[in-house]
Design an enzyme around this catalytic site. Structure first.
Site, short mmCIF file in Angstrom:
data_model
loop_
_atom_site.label_atom_id
_atom_site.label_comp_id
_atom_site.label_asym_id
_atom_site.label_seq_id
_atom_site.Cartn_x
_atom_site.Cartn_y
_atom_site.Cartn_z
N GLU A 194 -35.60 25.29 12.98
CA GLU A 194 -34.74 26.41 12.48
C GLU A 194 -33.28 26.32 12.95
O GLU A 194 -32.30 26.23 12.13
CB GLU A 194 -35.32 27.66 12.52
CG GLU A 194 -34.38 28.76 12.20
CD GLU A 194 -34.51 29.93 13.20
OE1 GLU A 194 -33.14 30.38 13.55
OE2 GLU A 194 -35.38 30.60 13.63
N GLU B 126 -32.14 30.49 25.89
CA GLU B 126 -32.77 31.64 25.18
C GLU B 126 -34.21 31.71 25.65
O GLU B 126 -34.60 32.87 25.81
CB GLU B 126 -32.63 30.94 23.55
CG GLU B 126 -33.06 32.24 22.61
CD GLU B 126 -33.41 31.81 21.13
OE1 GLU B 126 -34.08 32.29 20.53
OE2 GLU B 126 -32.43 31.07 20.84
#
Length: 419
Positions: free
Chosen positions: A66, A138
């Site tokens: 993604e 992240e």
């Protein structure tokens, strides 16, 4: 094909194109914003699948893919959307990946941008290596988030074999193994038009938008689908661990109580989801007698919440609280849920009206419609059937749901607290 839903006053234009792409268009007269989602039935749980042979890919690859889809040889797709006055985004869940934009102008150009960038992957080994550092940061950020650790700690304790127990982003170690070839293989398997749904909602002319989409797809050549099978694991009905404690530097302990459920798909899954949500509102929302009791006892406050997650291959209910009285909270909730249920038709009808009102209010949001309609459509359901399905839930079904779900051997408790 027009699908009329007089119960909610909506008409959906629906077509499946020759290449297998499912398209839904919803005209909302008077709305300034147009919102579109392009969704593939591909999420973090799809870590092992079959094309010619079985393929196993690193954990976190759906989320990694993604991220990489927005980077092209000629620049960043976010910039292109920005130049067209659109706000774009994407997300990866356990079961799907969605790309989306919202715009008040240049809808045709933005829609073309959305479709084209999702269907045209571009990866290099150098860009993949660079992304590993970004996503690694992240992942570390999520590992430092007590709420995130609590949620996935609960799921990891709840599930024995199902890949839902694996963090959507994977681990720093697992993403380090991802290659450009892996990304292309996953795109080829899961981003075929026949595995995707495009939903556009706003003050649009459905005929014009459909012509644009059809022409766009007719001008492209797609190989036949290569995905032949997804892995299906045998998951025990009972939980893996009854309790789990995660030590973090938090000011107040956080606790989640989870109940593992038996999943159902399509309309049956929608019915089960509604029954559990009705039940949890009847037991635990702010108007329930039990809420007042627990509040008076100092065991819950505004931080208390409950939720139900339902997908084709997994389902679970969660009750969550931030409290220094973890043991007392857990003991009281579990004691309550081991009693016989005592709810009447008057309560059921009241909760039905409340949930229906919330649903109808949410239909004012194009974002809600596009995301939720796509979610149900990918599993064979129709979001606009929800009011009728809600009306059809009986008191007997509520009692059956209670007896099925709230069993001690289906319960996991996860706590985040100071060492």
């Amino acid at each position: 094909m027009k699908l009329d839903f007089p119960n909610v006053g909506e008409t959906i234009h629906h077509v499946v194109l020759d290449n297998g792409l499912t398209v839904y268009l919803l005209k909302k007269a008077g709305y300034e914003k147009t919102y579109a989602t392009f969704t593939t039935k591909y999420g973090s749980i799809d870590r092992r699948f079959k094309t010619d042979d079985w393929i196993e890919v690193p954990d976190g690859i759906a989320h990694f893919l993604e991220h990489k889809m927005f980077e092209k040889e000629d620049g960043d797709v976010f910039q292109k959307f920005g130049q067209l006055g659109a706000s774009a985004n994407a997300f990866t869940s356990f079961t799907r990946t969605a790309y989306l934009f919202g715009a008040t102008s240049n809808v045709e150009a933005n829609l073309k941008t959305l479709i084209d960038f999702v269907q045209d992957p571009y990866f290099t080994e150098a860009s993949v290596e660079k992304e590993k550092g970004i996503i690694g940061q992240e992942i570390q950020m999520y590992q430092d988030n007590a709420g995130w650790r609590l949620y996935f700690g609960l799921i990891e304790a709840m599930y024995e074999a199902h890949p839902v127990k694996i963090d959507i982003a994977g681990t720093i170690e697992s993403i380090s193994a991802i290659t450009a070839a892996d990304l292309y293989a996953c795109h080829q398997a899961f981003y075929h038009p026949s595995n995707m749904t495009l939903f556009v909602v706003g003050n649009i002319d459905p005929d014009i938008v459909l012509e644009q989409i059809s022409s766009n797809q007719a001008a492209k050549t797609f190989e036949p689908p290569v995905l032949t099978e997804r892995e299906h694991v045998q998951e025990p009905r009972t939980v893996r661990l009854a309790t789990r404690v995660i030590e973090m530097d938090v000011s107040v302990p956080k606790v989640m109580i989870g109940y593992k459920d038996t999943p159902r798909a399509g309309e049956d899954g929608m019915k089960q989801e509604l029954a559990v949500e009705l039940l949890m509102h009847a037991l635990f929302d702010t108007t329930a007698p039990l809420y007042a009791e627990l509040y008076a006892e100092g065991l819950i406050d505004d931080a208390f919440s409950f939720d139900y997650t339902s997908e084709e291959s997994f389902a679970f209910a969660v009750l969550s609280m931030e409290t220094p009285h973890v043991d007392a909270f857990v003991a009281r909730i579990t004691e309550v849920l081991e009693r016989p249920l005592d709810i009447g038709n008057e309560t059921l009808d009241r909760k039905k009206r409340m949930m229906k009102g919330q649903f109808l209010k949410a239909l004012n949001s194009p974002e809600f419609i596009a995301n939720q309609f796509s979610r149900y459509a990918l599993t064979g359901g129709n979001m606009f059937d929800l009011p009728e399905l809600l009306d059809a839930v009986t008191l007997e079904e509520l009692y059956d749901t209670y007896d099925r779900l709230f069993k001690p051997d289906q319960r996991t408790v996860c706590v985040v607290k100071k060492p």
